[in-house]
Scaffold this motif. Structure first.
Motif, PDB file in Angstrom:
ATOM      1  N   ASN A  25      -0.085  20.578  24.316  1.00  0.00           N
ATOM      2  CA  ASN A  25       0.140  19.864  25.570  1.00  0.00           C
ATOM      3  C   ASN A  25      -0.947  20.103  26.613  1.00  0.00           C
ATOM      4  OD1 ASN A  25       3.294  20.414  24.619  1.00  0.00           O
ATOM      5  ND2 ASN A  25       2.866  18.390  25.443  1.00  0.00           N
ATOM      6  N   PHE A  26      -2.106  20.539  26.169  1.00  0.00           N
ATOM      7  CA  PHE A  26      -3.212  20.682  27.112  1.00  0.00           C
ATOM      8  C   PHE A  26      -4.545  20.630  26.384  1.00  0.00           C
ATOM      9  CE2 PHE A  26      -2.115  25.052  25.982  1.00  0.00           C
ATOM     10  CZ  PHE A  26      -3.343  25.686  25.812  1.00  0.00           C
ATOM     11  N   ILE A  27      -5.549  20.270  27.158  1.00  0.00           N
ATOM     12  CA  ILE A  27      -6.933  20.224  26.684  1.00  0.00           C
ATOM     13  C   ILE A  27      -7.720  21.184  27.565  1.00  0.00           C
ATOM     14  CG2 ILE A  27      -9.007  18.805  26.404  1.00  0.00           C
ATOM     15  CD1 ILE A  27      -7.051  16.360  26.743  1.00  0.00           C
ATOM     16  N   VAL A  28      -8.571  21.984  26.959  1.00  0.00           N
ATOM     17  CA  VAL A  28      -9.512  22.788  27.725  1.00  0.00           C
ATOM     18  C   VAL A  28     -10.875  22.142  27.526  1.00  0.00           C
ATOM     19  CG1 VAL A  28     -10.597  25.023  28.054  1.00  0.00           C
ATOM     20  CG2 VAL A  28      -8.167  24.894  27.456  1.00  0.00           C
ATOM     21  N   GLY A  29     -11.467  21.690  28.631  1.00  0.00           N
ATOM     22  CA  GLY A  29     -12.773  21.046  28.564  1.00  0.00           C
ATOM     23  C   GLY A  29     -13.858  21.911  29.157  1.00  0.00           C
ATOM     24  N   TYR A  61      -5.053  18.402  31.651  1.00  0.00           N
ATOM     25  CA  TYR A  61      -6.471  18.632  31.400  1.00  0.00           C
ATOM     26  C   TYR A  61      -6.896  19.862  32.194  1.00  0.00           C
ATOM     27  CZ  TYR A  61     -11.470  18.181  31.011  1.00  0.00           C
ATOM     28  OH  TYR A  61     -12.789  18.442  30.741  1.00  0.00           O
ATOM     29  N   ILE A  62      -7.470  20.842  31.506  1.00  0.00           N
ATOM     30  CA  ILE A  62      -7.968  22.060  32.146  1.00  0.00           C
ATOM     31  C   ILE A  62      -9.487  22.032  32.099  1.00  0.00           C
ATOM     32  CG2 ILE A  62      -8.044  24.581  32.077  1.00  0.00           C
ATOM     33  CD1 ILE A  62      -5.299  24.486  30.632  1.00  0.00           C
ATOM     34  N   SER A  63     -10.092  21.966  33.267  1.00  0.00           N
ATOM     35  CA  SER A  63     -11.546  21.981  33.372  1.00  0.00           C
ATOM     36  C   SER A  63     -12.001  23.431  33.503  1.00  0.00           C
ATOM     37  CB  SER A  63     -11.980  21.172  34.600  1.00  0.00           C
ATOM     38  OG  SER A  63     -13.373  21.238  34.762  1.00  0.00           O
ATOM     39  N   ASN A  64     -12.547  23.974  32.434  1.00  0.00           N
ATOM     40  CA  ASN A  64     -13.038  25.348  32.424  1.00  0.00           C
ATOM     41  C   ASN A  64     -14.495  25.308  32.866  1.00  0.00           C
ATOM     42  OD1 ASN A  64     -12.943  28.107  32.049  1.00  0.00           O
ATOM     43  ND2 ASN A  64     -13.471  27.990  29.882  1.00  0.00           N
ATOM     44  N   ARG A  65     -14.741  25.568  34.136  1.00  0.00           N
ATOM     45  CA  ARG A  65     -16.060  25.371  34.745  1.00  0.00           C
ATOM     46  C   ARG A  65     -17.016  26.518  34.448  1.00  0.00           C
ATOM     47  NH1 ARG A  65     -15.071  21.604  39.195  1.00  0.00           N
ATOM     48  NH2 ARG A  65     -13.847  19.987  38.181  1.00  0.00           N
ATOM     49  N   VAL A  66     -17.401  26.642  33.189  1.00  0.00           N
ATOM     50  CA  VAL A  66     -18.349  27.679  32.789  1.00  0.00           C
ATOM     51  C   VAL A  66     -19.792  27.218  32.966  1.00  0.00           C
ATOM     52  CG1 VAL A  66     -16.783  28.858  31.201  1.00  0.00           C
ATOM     53  CG2 VAL A  66     -18.193  26.977  30.359  1.00  0.00           C
ATOM     54  N   ASN A  67     -19.993  25.909  33.150  1.00  0.00           N
ATOM     55  CA  ASN A  67     -21.325  25.341  33.338  1.00  0.00           C
ATOM     56  C   ASN A  67     -21.357  24.514  34.614  1.00  0.00           C
ATOM     57  OD1 ASN A  67     -22.438  26.258  30.812  1.00  0.00           O
ATOM     58  ND2 ASN A  67     -21.193  24.693  29.818  1.00  0.00           N
ATOM     59  N   SER A  68     -22.544  24.219  35.084  1.00  0.00           N
ATOM     60  CA  SER A  68     -22.735  23.371  36.253  1.00  0.00           C
ATOM     61  C   SER A  68     -23.047  21.955  35.777  1.00  0.00           C
ATOM     62  CB  SER A  68     -23.897  23.903  37.087  1.00  0.00           C
ATOM     63  OG  SER A  68     -24.121  23.071  38.192  1.00  0.00           O
ATOM     64  N   TYR A  89      -3.935  18.437  36.422  1.00  0.00           N
ATOM     65  CA  TYR A  89      -5.362  18.706  36.290  1.00  0.00           C
ATOM     66  C   TYR A  89      -5.595  20.105  36.840  1.00  0.00           C
ATOM     67  CZ  TYR A  89     -10.398  18.064  37.291  1.00  0.00           C
ATOM     68  OH  TYR A  89     -11.757  18.192  37.365  1.00  0.00           O
ATOM     69  N   ALA A  90      -6.027  21.008  35.994  1.00  0.00           N
ATOM     70  CA  ALA A  90      -6.293  22.384  36.395  1.00  0.00           C
ATOM     71  C   ALA A  90      -7.798  22.630  36.368  1.00  0.00           C
ATOM     72  CB  ALA A  90      -5.594  23.355  35.444  1.00  0.00           C
ATOM     73  N   ILE A  91      -8.275  23.355  37.366  1.00  0.00           N
ATOM     74  CA  ILE A  91      -9.695  23.672  37.467  1.00  0.00           C
ATOM     75  C   ILE A  91      -9.828  25.188  37.483  1.00  0.00           C
ATOM     76  CG2 ILE A  91     -11.804  23.368  38.799  1.00  0.00           C
ATOM     77  CD1 ILE A  91     -10.260  20.987  40.230  1.00  0.00           C
ATOM     78  N   VAL A  92     -10.599  25.720  36.547  1.00  0.00           N
ATOM     79  CA  VAL A  92     -10.836  27.160  36.489  1.00  0.00           C
ATOM     80  C   VAL A  92     -12.261  27.412  36.967  1.00  0.00           C
ATOM     81  CG1 VAL A  92     -10.852  29.225  35.039  1.00  0.00           C
ATOM     82  CG2 VAL A  92      -9.275  27.350  34.519  1.00  0.00           C
ATOM     83  N   THR A  93     -12.368  28.225  38.016  1.00  0.00           N
ATOM     84  CA  THR A  93     -13.680  28.528  38.579  1.00  0.00           C
ATOM     85  C   THR A  93     -13.966  30.023  38.457  1.00  0.00           C
ATOM     86  OG1 THR A  93     -12.821  28.855  40.813  1.00  0.00           O
ATOM     87  CG2 THR A  93     -13.518  26.610  40.205  1.00  0.00           C
ATOM     88  N   ALA A 122      -4.272  29.029  34.224  1.00  0.00           N
ATOM     89  CA  ALA A 122      -4.278  27.568  34.125  1.00  0.00           C
ATOM     90  C   ALA A 122      -3.401  27.102  32.968  1.00  0.00           C
ATOM     91  CB  ALA A 122      -5.708  27.052  33.965  1.00  0.00           C
ATOM     92  N   VAL A 123      -3.444  27.810  31.857  1.00  0.00           N
ATOM     93  CA  VAL A 123      -2.613  27.452  30.698  1.00  0.00           C
ATOM     94  C   VAL A 123      -1.133  27.625  31.039  1.00  0.00           C
ATOM     95  CG1 VAL A 123      -1.982  28.115  28.342  1.00  0.00           C
ATOM     96  CG2 VAL A 123      -4.391  27.876  28.977  1.00  0.00           C
ATOM     97  N   LEU A 124      -0.788  28.719  31.680  1.00  0.00           N
ATOM     98  CA  LEU A 124       0.617  28.937  32.069  1.00  0.00           C
ATOM     99  C   LEU A 124       1.101  27.834  33.001  1.00  0.00           C
ATOM    100  CD1 LEU A 124       0.568  32.809  32.598  1.00  0.00           C
ATOM    101  CD2 LEU A 124       1.624  31.547  30.701  1.00  0.00           C
ATOM    102  N   TRP A 125       0.263  27.436  33.953  1.00  0.00           N
ATOM    103  CA  TRP A 125       0.606  26.346  34.870  1.00  0.00           C
ATOM    104  C   TRP A 125       0.766  25.036  34.083  1.00  0.00           C
ATOM    105  CZ3 TRP A 125      -2.193  21.910  36.458  1.00  0.00           C
ATOM    106  CH2 TRP A 125      -1.714  21.267  37.598  1.00  0.00           C
ATOM    107  N   SER A 126      -0.117  24.790  33.127  1.00  0.00           N
ATOM    108  CA  SER A 126      -0.029  23.553  32.340  1.00  0.00           C
ATOM    109  C   SER A 126       1.278  23.480  31.575  1.00  0.00           C
ATOM    110  CB  SER A 126      -1.225  23.407  31.399  1.00  0.00           C
ATOM    111  OG  SER A 126      -1.117  24.262  30.286  1.00  0.00           O
ATOM    112  N   GLU A 127       1.746  24.619  31.096  1.00  0.00           N
ATOM    113  CA  GLU A 127       3.014  24.626  30.359  1.00  0.00           C
ATOM    114  C   GLU A 127       4.180  24.268  31.276  1.00  0.00           C
ATOM    115  OE1 GLU A 127       2.763  28.521  28.592  1.00  0.00           O
ATOM    116  OE2 GLU A 127       1.731  27.725  26.826  1.00  0.00           O
ATOM    117  N   LYS A 128       4.126  24.699  32.532  1.00  0.00           N
ATOM    118  CA  LYS A 128       5.155  24.320  33.507  1.00  0.00           C
ATOM    119  C   LYS A 128       5.105  22.813  33.784  1.00  0.00           C
ATOM    120  CE  LYS A 128       5.072  28.730  35.923  1.00  0.00           C
ATOM    121  NZ  LYS A 128       4.660  29.394  37.160  1.00  0.00           N
ATOM    122  N   MET A 129       3.900  22.291  33.866  1.00  0.00           N
ATOM    123  CA  MET A 129       3.719  20.871  34.199  1.00  0.00           C
ATOM    124  C   MET A 129       4.181  19.951  33.074  1.00  0.00           C
ATOM    125  SD  MET A 129       2.747  21.266  37.213  1.00  0.00           S
ATOM    126  CE  MET A 129       2.585  19.548  37.596  1.00  0.00           C
TER     127      MET A 129
END
Length: 133
Positions: A25-29, A61-68, A89-93, A122-129
């Protein structure tokens, strides 16, 4: 790192704009450094989303912001209509500057959006959503 969650990875896809990890139920991009993320460059990603979530399975959708990379936050408006089963939409910074940018970005979203310091949060939040009441 992303593949070692306590949740089963359905499939990992490396496409021209980045690497995307599909779970139930989620994508990590993780968009590639220097990419310009927009609807045109994201077509392959949208096709994959349709394959895995079929327009009916709720996902975040989880945006894992490891790059610019380049992204216009105004493009978030209309997400609810374009992707009706997108529940958040979750954003990890990973630094204060990117966190401030992400907080501004979420003001443009018309779906639940939040900013996190860790991928696990972010994953825990996505599971709630995506949980069915």
């Amino acid at each position: 790192m992303v593949e070692n969650f306590r949740r089963p990875l359905i499939q990992k896809h490396e496409i021209d704009i980045g690497t995307f990890y599909f779970y139930e139920n989620f994508i990590v991009g993780e968009v590639n450094e220097g990419s310009d993320l927009n609807f045109e460059s994201g077509k392959k990603l949208y096709e994959l989303i349709e394959i895995y979530y079929k327009g009916i399975i709720p996902y975040v959708y989880i945006s894992n912001r490891v790059n610019s990379y380049s992204f216009k936050p105004t493009r978030l408006h209309g997400s609810a209509q374009k992707f009706p089963n997108l529940k958040g939409y979750a954003i990890v910074t990973y630094n204060p500057v990117n966190r401030k940018i992400a907080c501004l970005e979420r003001t443009f979203a018309d779906i639940p959006t939040d900013v996190f310091d860790t991928l696990e949060d972010a994953v825990l939040w996505s599971e709630k959503m995506t949980s069915v009441d």
